[in-house]
Design a protein around this motif. Structure first.
Motif, PDB file in Angstrom:
ATOM      1  N   VAL A   1      26.118   1.261  68.462  1.00  0.00           N
ATOM      2  CA  VAL A   1      25.794   2.381  67.572  1.00  0.00           C
ATOM      3  C   VAL A   1      26.965   2.666  66.643  1.00  0.00           C
ATOM      4  CG1 VAL A   1      25.228   4.836  67.471  1.00  0.00           C
ATOM      5  CG2 VAL A   1      24.146   3.376  69.191  1.00  0.00           C
ATOM      6  N   MET A   2      28.166   2.641  67.169  1.00  0.00           N
ATOM      7  CA  MET A   2      29.334   2.862  66.323  1.00  0.00           C
ATOM      8  C   MET A   2      29.497   1.724  65.306  1.00  0.00           C
ATOM      9  SD  MET A   2      30.173   5.771  67.217  1.00  0.00           S
ATOM     10  CE  MET A   2      31.535   5.866  66.054  1.00  0.00           C
ATOM     11  N   GLU A   3      29.122   0.513  65.704  1.00  0.00           N
ATOM     12  CA  GLU A   3      29.125  -0.605  64.747  1.00  0.00           C
ATOM     13  C   GLU A   3      28.145  -0.315  63.608  1.00  0.00           C
ATOM     14  OE1 GLU A   3      27.960  -5.380  64.495  1.00  0.00           O
ATOM     15  OE2 GLU A   3      27.741  -4.271  66.375  1.00  0.00           O
ATOM     16  N   LEU A   4      26.990   0.194  63.962  1.00  0.00           N
ATOM     17  CA  LEU A   4      25.989   0.540  62.952  1.00  0.00           C
ATOM     18  C   LEU A   4      26.495   1.634  62.022  1.00  0.00           C
ATOM     19  CD1 LEU A   4      22.968   0.022  62.128  1.00  0.00           C
ATOM     20  CD2 LEU A   4      22.414   1.996  63.571  1.00  0.00           C
ATOM     21  N   MET A   5      27.137   2.667  62.593  1.00  0.00           N
ATOM     22  CA  MET A   5      27.675   3.757  61.778  1.00  0.00           C
ATOM     23  C   MET A   5      28.758   3.236  60.836  1.00  0.00           C
ATOM     24  SD  MET A   5      25.918   6.427  62.689  1.00  0.00           S
ATOM     25  CE  MET A   5      24.600   5.213  62.800  1.00  0.00           C
ATOM     26  N   GLY A   6      29.576   2.315  61.333  1.00  0.00           N
ATOM     27  CA  GLY A   6      30.605   1.731  60.480  1.00  0.00           C
ATOM     28  C   GLY A   6      30.006   0.912  59.354  1.00  0.00           C
ATOM     29  N   ALA A   7      28.955   0.159  59.655  1.00  0.00           N
ATOM     30  CA  ALA A   7      28.294  -0.644  58.624  1.00  0.00           C
ATOM     31  C   ALA A   7      27.666   0.245  57.556  1.00  0.00           C
ATOM     32  CB  ALA A   7      27.229  -1.540  59.265  1.00  0.00           C
ATOM     33  N   ALA A   8      27.151   1.389  57.951  1.00  0.00           N
ATOM     34  CA  ALA A   8      26.530   2.306  56.996  1.00  0.00           C
ATOM     35  C   ALA A   8      27.533   2.826  55.978  1.00  0.00           C
ATOM     36  CB  ALA A   8      25.881   3.475  57.733  1.00  0.00           C
TER      37      ALA A   8
ATOM     38  N   GLU B   1      12.912   1.541  66.668  1.00  0.00           N
ATOM     39  CA  GLU B   1      12.517   0.554  67.676  1.00  0.00           C
ATOM     40  C   GLU B   1      12.954  -0.853  67.275  1.00  0.00           C
ATOM     41  OE1 GLU B   1      11.056   1.212  70.533  1.00  0.00           O
ATOM     42  OE2 GLU B   1      10.491   3.325  70.236  1.00  0.00           O
ATOM     43  N   ASP B   2      13.060  -1.116  65.998  1.00  0.00           N
ATOM     44  CA  ASP B   2      13.331  -2.469  65.530  1.00  0.00           C
ATOM     45  C   ASP B   2      14.805  -2.847  65.561  1.00  0.00           C
ATOM     46  OD1 ASP B   2      10.645  -2.940  65.043  1.00  0.00           O
ATOM     47  OD2 ASP B   2      10.747  -2.232  62.978  1.00  0.00           O
ATOM     48  N   TYR B   3      15.714  -1.850  65.603  1.00  0.00           N
ATOM     49  CA  TYR B   3      17.114  -2.249  65.456  1.00  0.00           C
ATOM     50  C   TYR B   3      18.136  -1.341  66.132  1.00  0.00           C
ATOM     51  CZ  TYR B   3      17.950   1.486  62.033  1.00  0.00           C
ATOM     52  OH  TYR B   3      18.105   2.700  61.423  1.00  0.00           O
ATOM     53  N   PHE B   4      17.733  -0.189  66.652  1.00  0.00           N
ATOM     54  CA  PHE B   4      18.720   0.791  67.090  1.00  0.00           C
ATOM     55  C   PHE B   4      19.079   0.697  68.568  1.00  0.00           C
ATOM     56  CE2 PHE B   4      19.973   5.046  68.575  1.00  0.00           C
ATOM     57  CZ  PHE B   4      21.008   5.335  67.691  1.00  0.00           C
ATOM     58  N   TYR B   5      18.121   0.452  69.426  1.00  0.00           N
ATOM     59  CA  TYR B   5      18.329   0.608  70.863  1.00  0.00           C
ATOM     60  C   TYR B   5      18.974  -0.603  71.531  1.00  0.00           C
ATOM     61  CZ  TYR B   5      15.113   4.448  69.986  1.00  0.00           C
ATOM     62  OH  TYR B   5      14.524   5.571  69.474  1.00  0.00           O
ATOM     63  N   ASP B   6      18.733  -1.769  71.003  1.00  0.00           N
ATOM     64  CA  ASP B   6      19.210  -3.004  71.635  1.00  0.00           C
ATOM     65  C   ASP B   6      20.443  -3.534  70.893  1.00  0.00           C
ATOM     66  OD1 ASP B   6      18.890  -6.282  71.514  1.00  0.00           O
ATOM     67  OD2 ASP B   6      18.526  -5.417  73.506  1.00  0.00           O
TER      68      ASP B   6
ATOM     69  N   GLU C   1      21.841  -6.403  70.678  1.00  0.00           N
ATOM     70  CA  GLU C   1      21.661  -7.681  69.988  1.00  0.00           C
ATOM     71  C   GLU C   1      20.879  -7.494  68.694  1.00  0.00           C
ATOM     72  OE1 GLU C   1      19.986 -10.593  72.567  1.00  0.00           O
ATOM     73  OE2 GLU C   1      21.713 -10.624  73.932  1.00  0.00           O
ATOM     74  N   ARG C   2      19.869  -6.655  68.735  1.00  0.00           N
ATOM     75  CA  ARG C   2      19.099  -6.403  67.512  1.00  0.00           C
ATOM     76  C   ARG C   2      19.950  -5.668  66.482  1.00  0.00           C
ATOM     77  NH1 ARG C   2      12.793  -4.741  68.620  1.00  0.00           N
ATOM     78  NH2 ARG C   2      12.170  -6.638  69.728  1.00  0.00           N
ATOM     79  N   THR C   3      20.770  -4.742  66.959  1.00  0.00           N
ATOM     80  CA  THR C   3      21.651  -4.020  66.037  1.00  0.00           C
ATOM     81  C   THR C   3      22.600  -4.989  65.357  1.00  0.00           C
ATOM     82  OG1 THR C   3      21.555  -2.029  67.417  1.00  0.00           O
ATOM     83  CG2 THR C   3      23.361  -2.179  65.836  1.00  0.00           C
ATOM     84  N   ALA C   4      23.224  -5.864  66.142  1.00  0.00           N
ATOM     85  CA  ALA C   4      24.177  -6.824  65.591  1.00  0.00           C
ATOM     86  C   ALA C   4      23.492  -7.763  64.594  1.00  0.00           C
ATOM     87  CB  ALA C   4      24.827  -7.622  66.719  1.00  0.00           C
TER      88      ALA C   4
END
Length: 439
Positions: free
Chosen positions: A370-377, A398-403, A405-408
């Motif tokens: 999640v922090m990786e996602l926040m940094g990418a944003a 559902e498509d990218y947040f919870y898992d 591997e999907r987030t990465a």
């Protein structure tokens, strides 16, 4: 003409009452407060409606304040780092803003619900001012084709048993404290851009800042959501609204100094502009059985009460009212029996479950992905926009947040696409106001 009793005059109860009234149903609405008592009373909730919920109001002709409420174009996220500033203050590690697909708006429920209640009565609706009890409903259920309970607290909520399989929490996950203020300055890095601000202080809680329209005009909501037992869980024993505001500002200065910098001249909008409390996020079974055997159907937070940390409450209520409206009108003259009630809720839950799952996830400590996602944003506006638009449609998470591997994979794809675009057209700065740093 089918007769329906709706108990509760909040977002879902009033929206559904006015919509059914417009379609020719005989509606009785029970409220525990008059419009005048709502306007002169204390804040009992806050709301910010995202584009889908606003569309439901607009289609019903109930968006009375659309031209007066601030047009909220996006949502900003800030993440605080360790307390390493002089005096123990916190520095921002991340700060970015994403845009909605459409606009959001916030209207003080005291203003909005009082106005809708007046409208219901003016249009000939039967309005009963009474705090309904289980015994009241046990008597009244025989007089109506359908009884809907849109009151999410107190005795009536206990009609609906807890659904343990959908309710992972048994104690409150946040202690919240609200202050509605005039005089909050703009974010200097995003001038002229109205946005909800979500400030995350890891391990401590969140601060939401929401532009709103209140009884006295344009204002802002300062909403602390603190981890119980932590440094934000300190509002329960205050003696006055003034003490509440002073403590709110003290915590802003300590944990979110970038927000405090624009709050030094604020004042409460009115004597009833503060609220503090907590509750357990819970999903309940939708059908309540009265002592005599009569059945009632739960609406919105009477049966799906999400924590307010993700701002889903009023949005879920508006969507529930819209879903139930269609289920009721499609039923025609057939009975509103238990099978129909269960099916009507299942239809609503198919979408509501996404908001519940996401809200519950936001209550947990943020994982590394999640922090990786926040940094990418912060560096990639498409990531920021997609995350922000999830507040309107949480099913997308559902498509990218919870898992992880999907987030990465999602982040890697955006970064690769961005790099390809930069190679083809040269490097480009992100749109103005998307990312900022500093304390």
């Amino acid at each position: 003409m089918r007769s329906i009793l709706i108990v509760g005059a909040g977002q879902s109860g009033l929206q559904l009452a006015l919509a059914l009234q417009a379609r020719g149903y005989d509606i009785t609405l029970m409220s525990n407060r008059t419009p005048e008592e709502m306007r002169s009373g204390r804040v009992q909730s806050t709301q910010c409606l995202f584009p889908t919920a606003l569309r439901h109001e607009r289609e019903l002709g109930l968006d009375f304040w659309a031209d007066r409420a601030p047009r909220i174009e996006g949502l900003g996220v800030s993440v605080a780092g360790p307390a390493d500033l002089p005096g123990g203050g916190h520095r921002r590690l991340l700060d970015w803003v994403g845009r909605f697909d459409g606009c959001a708006q916030s209207v003080d429920p005291r203003l909005k619900m009082a106005g809708w209640l007046d409208t219901f009565a003016d249009r000939g609706g039967r309005l009963v001012i009474h705090g309904a009890t289980v015994s009241d409903l046990d008597f009244l259920v025989r007089r109506y084709d359908l009884v809907l309970v849109a009151a999410g607290k107190g005795e009536l909520a206990e009609l609906f048993g807890r659904d343990a399989g959908r309710s992972p929490y048994t104690v409150p996950q946040r202690a919240f404290a609200v202050a509605c203020v005039h005089g909050l300055g703009p974010r200097p890095e995003h001038p002229g851009f109205e946005a909800v601000r979500r400030n995350l202080v890891p391990g401590v809680g969140e601060l939401l800042v929401v532009p709103t329209l209140t009884l006295s005009g344009r204002a802002d909501v300062l909403f602390w959501a603190g981890v119980p037992g932590g440094p934000l869980d300190v509002f329960q024993d205050l003696r006055s609204p003034g003490e509440h505001l002073a403590l709110t500002l003290e915590l802003l200065e300590r944990f979110t100094p970038w927000e405090y910098a624009r709050a030094t001249a604020v004042e409460l909008t009115d004597a009833g502009a503060t609220l503090a409390g907590r509750y357990v996020p819970t999903v309940r079974h939708p059908v309540g059985r009265l002592p005599s055997g009569g059945l009632v159907l739960g609406v919105a937070d009477a049966v799906v009460a999400d924590d307010p940390v993700a701002g889903q409450g009023a949005n879920a209520a508006a969507k529930c009212a819209a879903s139930y409206l269609e289920s009721i009108t499609e039923r025609g003259a057939l009975p509103f029996d238990e099978e129909w009630m269960t099916g009507a809720f299942a239809r609503h839950w198919e979408r509501a479950r996404h908001a519940t799952r996401w809200t519950n996830a936001m209550l947990a400590p943020a994982g590394a992905h999640v922090m990786e996602l926040m940094g990418a944003a912060a560096g990639h506006p498409p990531v920021a926009d997609r995350f922000v638009r999830g507040f309107d449609d949480p099913s997308d998470f559902e498509d990218y947040f919870y898992d992880p591997e999907r987030t990465a994979a999602y982040v890697a794809g955006v970064v690769a696409e961005s790099g390809a675009g930069a190679t083809a057209a040269g490097s480009a700065e992100p749109p103005g106001g998307r990312a900022a740093g500093g304390a």
